[in-house]
Design a protein around this motif. Structure first.
Motif, short mmCIF file in Angstrom:
data_model
loop_
_atom_site.label_atom_id
_atom_site.label_comp_id
_atom_site.label_asym_id
_atom_site.label_seq_id
_atom_site.Cartn_x
_atom_site.Cartn_y
_atom_site.Cartn_z
N HIS A 40 0.84 -1.20 0.00
CA HIS A 40 0.00 0.00 0.00
C HIS A 40 0.88 1.25 0.00
CE1 HIS A 40 -3.34 2.64 0.75
NE2 HIS A 40 -2.84 3.03 1.91
N CYS A 41 1.89 1.28 0.84
CA CYS A 41 2.80 2.43 0.89
C CYS A 41 3.56 2.56 -0.43
CB CYS A 41 3.77 2.29 2.06
SG CYS A 41 2.99 2.43 3.69
N TYR A 42 3.92 1.44 -1.03
CA TYR A 42 4.63 1.49 -2.32
C TYR A 42 3.74 2.08 -3.40
CZ TYR A 42 7.01 -0.13 -6.55
OH TYR A 42 7.61 -0.19 -7.79
N ARG A 43 2.48 1.70 -3.42
CA ARG A 43 1.57 2.29 -4.41
C ARG A 43 1.47 3.80 -4.20
NH1 ARG A 43 -2.34 -2.59 -3.46
NH2 ARG A 43 -1.94 -3.87 -5.28
N MET A 44 1.50 4.23 -2.97
CA MET A 44 1.45 5.66 -2.67
C MET A 44 2.74 6.37 -3.06
SD MET A 44 -1.43 6.85 -1.23
CE MET A 44 -0.85 8.31 -0.34
N ASP A 50 11.37 3.80 0.54
CA ASP A 50 10.42 4.68 1.23
C ASP A 50 9.27 3.88 1.82
OD1 ASP A 50 11.93 6.90 0.59
OD2 ASP A 50 10.67 7.52 -1.09
N ALA A 51 8.78 2.91 1.05
CA ALA A 51 7.67 2.08 1.52
C ALA A 51 8.05 1.29 2.76
CB ALA A 51 7.20 1.14 0.41
N GLN A 52 9.28 0.77 2.78
CA GLN A 52 9.77 0.08 3.98
C GLN A 52 9.76 1.02 5.19
OE1 GLN A 52 13.66 -1.48 2.71
NE2 GLN A 52 12.93 -3.50 3.26
N ASP A 53 10.30 2.21 4.98
CA ASP A 53 10.40 3.18 6.07
C ASP A 53 9.01 3.59 6.57
OD1 ASP A 53 13.12 3.11 5.82
OD2 ASP A 53 13.29 4.99 4.71
N LEU A 54 8.10 3.82 5.65
CA LEU A 54 6.77 4.29 6.06
C LEU A 54 5.95 3.17 6.68
CD1 LEU A 54 5.55 7.16 5.87
CD2 LEU A 54 7.68 6.82 4.62
N THR A 55 6.21 1.93 6.31
CA THR A 55 5.56 0.81 7.00
C THR A 55 6.02 0.74 8.44
OG1 THR A 55 5.44 -0.41 4.91
CG2 THR A 55 5.11 -1.67 6.94
N GLN A 56 7.32 0.93 8.65
CA GLN A 56 7.83 0.95 10.01
C GLN A 56 7.27 2.14 10.79
OE1 GLN A 56 9.48 -1.66 11.03
NE2 GLN A 56 9.43 -0.86 13.13
N GLU A 57 7.17 3.29 10.13
CA GLU A 57 6.56 4.47 10.76
C GLU A 57 5.11 4.19 11.13
OE1 GLU A 57 5.57 8.35 12.08
OE2 GLU A 57 7.50 7.29 11.91
N THR A 58 4.42 3.45 10.26
CA THR A 58 3.02 3.08 10.55
C THR A 58 2.94 2.27 11.84
OG1 THR A 58 2.38 3.10 8.22
CG2 THR A 58 1.04 1.75 9.71
N PHE A 59 3.81 1.29 12.00
CA PHE A 59 3.78 0.47 13.21
C PHE A 59 4.12 1.28 14.46
CE2 PHE A 59 4.60 -3.49 10.46
CZ PHE A 59 3.25 -3.77 10.40
N LEU A 60 5.02 2.23 14.33
CA LEU A 60 5.32 3.12 15.47
C LEU A 60 4.10 3.93 15.85
CD1 LEU A 60 8.91 4.36 14.52
CD2 LEU A 60 8.30 2.79 16.37
N ARG A 61 3.41 4.46 14.84
CA ARG A 61 2.19 5.25 15.11
C ARG A 61 1.10 4.37 15.72
NH1 ARG A 61 1.20 9.83 10.41
NH2 ARG A 61 3.36 10.58 10.28
N ALA A 86 0.31 8.38 7.13
CA ALA A 86 1.76 8.48 7.28
C ALA A 86 2.39 8.81 5.92
CB ALA A 86 2.33 7.17 7.82
N CYS A 87 1.90 8.18 4.86
CA CYS A 87 2.41 8.48 3.52
C CYS A 87 2.08 9.91 3.11
CB CYS A 87 1.82 7.50 2.50
SG CYS A 87 2.43 5.81 2.65
N LEU A 88 0.89 10.38 3.42
CA LEU A 88 0.51 11.75 3.08
C LEU A 88 1.39 12.75 3.83
CD1 LEU A 88 -3.39 11.44 3.00
CD2 LEU A 88 -1.84 11.73 1.04
N ASP A 89 1.69 12.47 5.09
CA ASP A 89 2.59 13.35 5.85
C ASP A 89 3.98 13.37 5.22
OD1 ASP A 89 0.52 13.86 7.59
OD2 ASP A 89 1.22 12.49 9.15
N PHE A 90 4.45 12.20 4.79
CA PHE A 90 5.76 12.11 4.14
C PHE A 90 5.79 12.93 2.85
CE2 PHE A 90 8.28 10.03 0.82
CZ PHE A 90 9.55 9.97 1.41
N LEU A 91 4.75 12.79 2.03
CA LEU A 91 4.70 13.50 0.75
C LEU A 91 4.59 15.01 0.94
CD1 LEU A 91 2.38 11.04 -1.19
CD2 LEU A 91 4.80 11.47 -1.65
N GLU A 92 3.94 15.41 2.01
CA GLU A 92 3.80 16.85 2.27
C GLU A 92 5.16 17.49 2.57
OE1 GLU A 92 1.33 19.83 5.30
OE2 GLU A 92 0.97 17.67 5.32
N LYS A 93 6.08 16.70 3.13
CA LYS A 93 7.39 17.23 3.51
C LYS A 93 8.43 17.11 2.40
CE LYS A 93 6.64 15.93 8.35
NZ LYS A 93 7.03 14.97 9.42
N ARG A 94 8.16 16.28 1.38
CA ARG A 94 9.17 16.02 0.35
C ARG A 94 8.76 16.69 -0.96
NH1 ARG A 94 12.64 11.59 1.65
NH2 ARG A 94 13.61 12.08 -0.36
#
Length: 335
Positions: A40-44, A50-61, A86-94
């Motif tokens: 799902h994160c990869y599709r985003m 990035d998808a690996q990192d955001l999946t880990q961020e998801t579990f932290l959240r 989490a992906c939307l927050d990432f995209l907003e910053k990049r």
């Protein structure tokens, strides 16, 4: 959340783990969702790392928000909601995660941050595997990147995952009307980006390679290993779309110009003419992994991976990726 349902085993176990602060049990429950959330994160994001990192961020959240889960929705729904945001927050910053203009005969743009997705990391769930091919192929992933982030999220939740409008609206904190409007705009863009592909991504579609695809990959590898330039040329369409990422410069060229360009760039010349190749699949697409042996080296070393889109027995698109320093591809470094 609005799911009307009885509390399931996962939900009950998750709530119990949250109340007892049982990190081990929490990890056991959530880990089974890792692969599908990473897809799902990869599709985003179109980028495996990035998808690996955001999946880990998801579990932290999820851990930090664990006490807010009451079981009114399926745990899977709640996890997807957190991953999407989490992906939307990432995209907003990049500001480097948007397509850039391409120098093509037709208007287009390139996704230079695109990375291949190893099939061995795709979800094992049969239903997800059935729909995964057309929603994980490179052309689809690239097309999705042309949607603004929130529109992208709406499209994936509604047309890929099949969520009802109310559920998507709740996840993104939007109105149903806003979700409906965003989806309509997203569908228009997707039709423009994928004019020759089917647009019903939720209906079943095979994920197996055809005999035709397997045959073309074998011929491509044979020609490469024999430095058979005429053989390579015969496998390419005369409107080949070629890219070597992350370098800019996607081009639509004839088969002859493609091969001539590779030769002028040094391939198939002395020092770059001793090849061994293996077949693999990434993004549910056929791919050839190229290993090169230089004159003073006893081993063939990992060089590139060529991902092929094959139409009517010809290679219509060839996307090359530097395969070095990507252990997540699961490829042997030498042969």
């Amino acid at each position: 959340m609005t799911d009307a349902r009885l509390l399931g085993d996962d939900e009950a176990a998750f709530i119990a783990a949250a109340r007892s602060n049982d990190a081990a049990q929490f990890a056991l429950i959530t880990e089974r969702y890792r692969r599908e959330l990473q897809v799902h994160c990869y599709r985003m994001l179109a980028n495996y790392e990035d998808a690996q990192d955001l999946t880990q961020e998801t579990f932290l959240r999820v851990w930090n928000k664990r006490e807010s889960f009451k079981g009114h929705a399926a745990l899977r729904t709640w996890l997807y909601r957190i991953a999407t945001n989490a992906c939307l927050d990432f995209l907003e910053k990049r500001n480097d995660r948007t397509p850039v203009p391409a120098e093509l005969p037709d208007p287009g743009s390139e996704v230079l941050y695109l990375q291949p997705y190893p099939d061995r990391m795709l979800p094992e769930d049969p239903q997800e595997s059935v729909v995964a091919r057309e929603t994980i192929e490179l052309a689809f992933i690239v097309a999705v990147q042309h949607l603004p982030p929130r529109q992208r999220a709406v499209f994936i939740l509604r047309d890929v995952l099949g969520w009802p409008a109310s559920k998507a609206a709740d996840a993104l904190e939007l109105t149903v009307a806003s979700v409906t409007s965003a989806l309509q705009r997203a569908r228009v863009t997707m039709r423009e980006q994928l004019p020759d592909r089917r647009l019903d991504w939720r209906s079943p579609a095979t994920h197996e390679l055809s005999n035709d695809e397997r045959g073309v990959v074998k011929s491509y590898i044979d020609a490469h290993e024999r430095n058979d330039l005429d053989g390579l040329m015969s496998l390419l369409r005369d409107d080949l779309r070629f890219a070597m990422l992350p370098e800019p410069g996607t081009s639509v060229i004839t088969a002859k110009d493609a091969v001539d360009g590779w030769v002028s760039g040094g391939l198939f010349q002395r020092g770059h003419d001793d090849w061994r190749c293996i077949t693999t699949t990434v993004n549910r697409m056929p791919a050839a992994v190229l290993y090169l042996r230089t004159p003073d080296d006893p081993e063939y070393r990992l060089f590139t991976i060529a991902v092929l889109h094959i139409v009517d027995g010809k290679i219509a698109e060839l996307t090359g990726f530097d395969a070095t320093d990507k252990p997540w591809l699961g490829l042997p470094p030498t042969l």
